[in-house]
Design a protein around this motif. Structure first.
Motif, PDB file in Angstrom:
ATOM      1  N   ARG A 226       0.718  -1.085   0.087  1.00 51.86           N
ATOM      2  CA  ARG A 226       0.024   0.019  -0.005  1.00 51.86           C
ATOM      3  C   ARG A 226       1.172   1.096   0.021  1.00 51.86           C
ATOM      4  O   ARG A 226       1.623   1.506   0.793  1.00 51.86           O
ATOM      5  CB  ARG A 226      -1.020   0.023   1.257  1.00 51.86           C
ATOM      6  N   TYR A 227       0.859   2.035  -1.195  1.00 54.44           N
ATOM      7  CA  TYR A 227       1.618   3.203  -1.141  1.00 54.44           C
ATOM      8  C   TYR A 227       1.052   4.128  -2.227  1.00 54.44           C
ATOM      9  O   TYR A 227       0.163   3.560  -2.902  1.00 54.44           O
ATOM     10  CB  TYR A 227       3.032   2.718  -1.540  1.00 54.44           C
ATOM     11  N   TYR A 228       1.528   5.559  -1.938  1.00 58.25           N
ATOM     12  CA  TYR A 228       0.919   6.492  -2.599  1.00 58.25           C
ATOM     13  C   TYR A 228       2.021   7.510  -3.282  1.00 58.25           C
ATOM     14  O   TYR A 228       3.083   7.428  -2.465  1.00 58.25           O
ATOM     15  CB  TYR A 228       0.136   7.394  -1.900  1.00 58.25           C
ATOM     16  N   TYR A 229       1.928   7.784  -4.448  1.00 63.22           N
ATOM     17  CA  TYR A 229       2.707   9.114  -4.869  1.00 63.22           C
ATOM     18  C   TYR A 229       1.844  10.333  -5.212  1.00 63.22           C
ATOM     19  O   TYR A 229       0.974  10.060  -5.841  1.00 63.22           O
ATOM     20  CB  TYR A 229       3.316   8.676  -6.338  1.00 63.22           C
ATOM     21  N   TYR A 230       2.079  11.377  -4.880  1.00 58.59           N
ATOM     22  CA  TYR A 230       1.603  12.540  -4.814  1.00 58.59           C
ATOM     23  C   TYR A 230       2.397  13.634  -6.096  1.00 58.59           C
ATOM     24  O   TYR A 230       3.791  13.707  -6.038  1.00 58.59           O
ATOM     25  CB  TYR A 230       1.307  13.334  -3.605  1.00 58.59           C
ATOM     26  N   GLY A 231       1.662  14.071  -6.954  1.00 59.39           N
ATOM     27  CA  GLY A 231       1.929  14.881  -7.775  1.00 59.39           C
ATOM     28  C   GLY A 231       2.691  16.239  -7.230  1.00 59.39           C
ATOM     29  O   GLY A 231       3.859  16.859  -7.723  1.00 59.39           O
ATOM     30  N   ALA A 232       2.435  16.762  -6.036  1.00 62.85           N
ATOM     31  CA  ALA A 232       2.794  17.594  -5.454  1.00 62.85           C
ATOM     32  C   ALA A 232       4.328  17.541  -4.982  1.00 62.85           C
ATOM     33  O   ALA A 232       5.300  18.376  -4.681  1.00 62.85           O
ATOM     34  CB  ALA A 232       2.070  18.159  -4.323  1.00 62.85           C
ATOM     35  N   ASP A 233       4.761  16.377  -4.565  1.00 61.11           N
ATOM     36  CA  ASP A 233       5.842  15.867  -4.571  1.00 61.11           C
ATOM     37  C   ASP A 233       6.963  15.608  -5.320  1.00 61.11           C
ATOM     38  O   ASP A 233       8.224  15.353  -5.326  1.00 61.11           O
ATOM     39  CB  ASP A 233       5.887  14.403  -3.618  1.00 61.11           C
ATOM     40  N   GLN A 234       6.326  15.485  -6.721  1.00 60.93           N
ATOM     41  CA  GLN A 234       7.298  15.739  -8.143  1.00 60.93           C
ATOM     42  C   GLN A 234       8.186  14.134  -7.904  1.00 60.93           C
ATOM     43  O   GLN A 234       9.065  14.022  -8.165  1.00 60.93           O
ATOM     44  CB  GLN A 234       8.034  16.699  -8.165  1.00 60.93           C
TER      45      GLN A 234
END
Length: 134
Positions: A85-93
């Motif tokens: 279970r993991y997430y990438y966020y656009g704000a983090d580039q």
């Protein structure tokens, strides 16, 4: 979002290989520019191992239900049948490289390189920095 990936025999189905000591099933990269969020949740995990390298930005993981942020320059290792279970966020580039692998000698390879059976995060301290050459 930029993505590039390759799969053994173009199959996105995970598998276990007991014939070879180490076998790469798939690999790829993601780089979030415009996508707000890219989630992954595999409650029962996969049959193979997955190694993720966070090249830039950060990624948000959950281990045993607890949130953990992994910064650029570090890796995360998932073992077979372990919840992912993991997430990438656009704000983090976020830019991440990943590989799925299997084989009959993977545990020994990992141990040989000092990666204990309970290791999830591999702290490398190395990240990719892009410089404008113009």
């Amino acid at each position: 979002m930029y993505t590039l990936s390759a799969y053994y025999h173009k199959s996105r189905v995970d598998f276990m290989d007991k014939k070879h000591p180490l076998f790469i099933g798939s690999c790829g990269t993601y780089h979030l520019y415009t996508v707000e969020k890219l989630p992954t949740h595999r409650p029962k995990g996969r049959l193979d191992y997955q190694l993720l390298y966070i090249a830039s930005g950060r990624a948000h993981f959950y281990f045993d239900g607890k949130p953990t942020v992994v910064e650029a320059g570090n890796m995360v290792l998932y073992r077979p049948r372990e919840e992912q279970r993991y997430y990438y966020y656009g704000a983090d580039q976020t830019e991440v490289y990943w590989v799925h692998f299997t084989g009959n000698n993977v545990k020994n390879f990992l141990r040989r390189y000092g990666i204990a059976d309970d290791t999830r995060i591999i702290y490398t301290g190395i990240s990719i920095e892009y410089k404008n050459l113009s």
